[in-house]
Design a protein around this motif. Structure first.
Motif, PDB file in Angstrom:
ATOM      1  N   ARG A 129       0.838  -1.201   0.000  1.00 52.56           N
ATOM      2  CA  ARG A 129       0.000   0.000   0.000  1.00 52.56           C
ATOM      3  C   ARG A 129       0.876   1.255   0.000  1.00 52.56           C
ATOM      4  N   LEU A 130       1.950   1.220   0.789  1.00 54.48           N
ATOM      5  CA  LEU A 130       2.870   2.353   0.820  1.00 54.48           C
ATOM      6  C   LEU A 130       3.489   2.563  -0.561  1.00 54.48           C
ATOM      7  N   GLN A 131       3.915   1.462  -1.204  1.00 52.70           N
ATOM      8  CA  GLN A 131       4.471   1.554  -2.556  1.00 52.70           C
ATOM      9  C   GLN A 131       3.435   2.161  -3.503  1.00 52.70           C
ATOM     10  N   TYR A 132       2.199   1.719  -3.384  1.00 51.66           N
ATOM     11  CA  TYR A 132       1.122   2.244  -4.232  1.00 51.66           C
ATOM     12  C   TYR A 132       0.931   3.745  -3.993  1.00 51.66           C
ATOM     13  N   GLU A 133       0.914   4.142  -2.722  1.00 58.24           N
ATOM     14  CA  GLU A 133       0.711   5.557  -2.396  1.00 58.24           C
ATOM     15  C   GLU A 133       1.888   6.404  -2.874  1.00 58.24           C
ATOM     16  N   ILE A 134       3.111   5.871  -2.770  1.00 58.02           N
ATOM     17  CA  ILE A 134       4.278   6.586  -3.290  1.00 58.02           C
ATOM     18  C   ILE A 134       4.132   6.761  -4.803  1.00 58.02           C
ATOM     19  N   SER A 135       3.636   5.720  -5.474  1.00 54.78           N
ATOM     20  CA  SER A 135       3.485   5.804  -6.929  1.00 54.78           C
ATOM     21  C   SER A 135       2.431   6.835  -7.335  1.00 54.78           C
ATOM     22  N   ARG A 136       1.554   7.217  -6.430  1.00 53.78           N
ATOM     23  CA  ARG A 136       0.530   8.222  -6.714  1.00 53.78           C
ATOM     24  C   ARG A 136       1.027   9.649  -6.494  1.00 53.78           C
ATOM     25  N   LEU A 137       2.189   9.794  -5.856  1.00 52.58           N
ATOM     26  CA  LEU A 137       2.743  11.134  -5.635  1.00 52.58           C
ATOM     27  C   LEU A 137       3.154  11.756  -6.961  1.00 52.58           C
ATOM     28  N   PRO A 138       3.088  13.076  -7.072  1.00 52.30           N
ATOM     29  CA  PRO A 138       3.651  13.729  -8.264  1.00 52.30           C
ATOM     30  C   PRO A 138       5.134  13.360  -8.390  1.00 52.30           C
ATOM     31  N   ASP A 139       5.620  13.220  -9.617  1.00 47.82           N
ATOM     32  CA  ASP A 139       6.985  12.718  -9.816  1.00 47.82           C
ATOM     33  C   ASP A 139       8.044  13.550  -9.114  1.00 47.82           C
ATOM     34  N   LYS A 140       7.826  14.867  -8.969  1.00 49.86           N
ATOM     35  CA  LYS A 140       8.844  15.689  -8.303  1.00 49.86           C
ATOM     36  C   LYS A 140       8.980  15.315  -6.826  1.00 49.86           C
ATOM     37  N   TYR A 141       7.900  14.845  -6.205  1.00 53.55           N
ATOM     38  CA  TYR A 141       7.959  14.404  -4.817  1.00 53.55           C
ATOM     39  C   TYR A 141       8.374  12.933  -4.732  1.00 53.55           C
ATOM     40  N   ARG A 142       7.891  12.140  -5.666  1.00 51.35           N
ATOM     41  CA  ARG A 142       8.179  10.711  -5.654  1.00 51.35           C
ATOM     42  C   ARG A 142       9.686  10.467  -5.706  1.00 51.35           C
ATOM     43  N   SER A 143      10.385  11.171  -6.586  1.00 47.54           N
ATOM     44  CA  SER A 143      11.817  10.926  -6.743  1.00 47.54           C
ATOM     45  C   SER A 143      12.586  11.244  -5.461  1.00 47.54           C
ATOM     46  N   VAL A 144      12.270  12.359  -4.794  1.00 47.43           N
ATOM     47  CA  VAL A 144      13.020  12.695  -3.571  1.00 47.43           C
ATOM     48  C   VAL A 144      12.662  11.754  -2.428  1.00 47.43           C
ATOM     49  N   ILE A 145      11.398  11.333  -2.344  1.00 44.34           N
ATOM     50  CA  ILE A 145      10.980  10.405  -1.280  1.00 44.34           C
ATOM     51  C   ILE A 145      11.692   9.063  -1.454  1.00 44.34           C
TER      52      ILE A 145
END
Length: 195
Positions: A129-145
């Motif tokens: 679920r965490l992986q799924y939620e990370i994948s829903r972040l905008p790419d600019k946030y996803r990459s830094v997270i």
């Protein structure tokens, strides 16, 4: 490790292509994990990982050996992931199945340990679920997270990989965490480990 990699790079530049295989062996696993966490798809992560190594090989003559190779290869892979994300239209639908929940396949991934299979399954569901939620972040946030919390890279290296000022990296990490927290807080308690 940097000294070993720089030595292998010099060997590659002098015509020893086998030395590049050793470089790939050193970074392949970590690079794949970054790509997978950004893309959420095994096959795409494998493709991007391979493409990153290919691009690095082709452009090895441009690499500044005073810098870390890991930063350079992570930058290539991260940029490729971001490009792939931007090209894809979001394919999330209300009736879409959450990745990793295709029935009994999850049981084959449970490692033997002291925990009960139910507890392991709950942990796996939370991770999925965490992986799924990370994948829903905008790419600019996803990459830094992904780079900060999954790969545990220092802020300065993230700044170099993404070619962003340190202050921008810090801001994006903060905003990405807040966005992730908001997404996760909207889940029913049973989905995040509550009873």
């Amino acid at each position: 490790m940097d000294a070993i990699v720089n030595k292998r790079i010099k060997q590659v530049l002098n015509g020893n292509q086998d030395a590049y295989a050793e470089i790939v062996d050193l970074y392949q696993s970590r690079l794949y994990h970054v790509c997978y966490r950004m893309l959420g798809n095994k096959h795409e992560a494998e493709d991007i990982t391979q493409e990153a190594f290919l691009r690095a090989y082709i452009n090895l003559h441009t690499f500044d050996q005073k810098r870390k190779f890991s930063t350079w290869i992570f930058r290539i892979a991260t940029n490729l992931c971001i490009d792939r994300i931007r090209k894809k239209k979001p394919d999330y639908h209300l009736d879409a199945q959450v990745p990793g929940t295709d029935g009994l396949d999850m049981y084959s991934q449970i490692a033997a340990s002291e925990e009960l299979p139910v507890e392991q399954l709950e942990k796996m569901e939370i991770q999925e679920r965490l992986q799924y939620e990370i994948s829903r972040l905008p790419d600019k946030y996803r990459s830094v997270i992904v780079l900060k919390y999954m790969e545990e890279l220092p802020l300065q290296e993230i700044s170099e990989i993404l070619d962003l000022p340190l202050g921008t990296v810090k801001t994006r990490i903060h905003r990405g965490r807040e966005a992730l927290r908001k997404q996760m807080s909207q889940l029913p308690m049973t989905e995040v480990g509550g009873k």
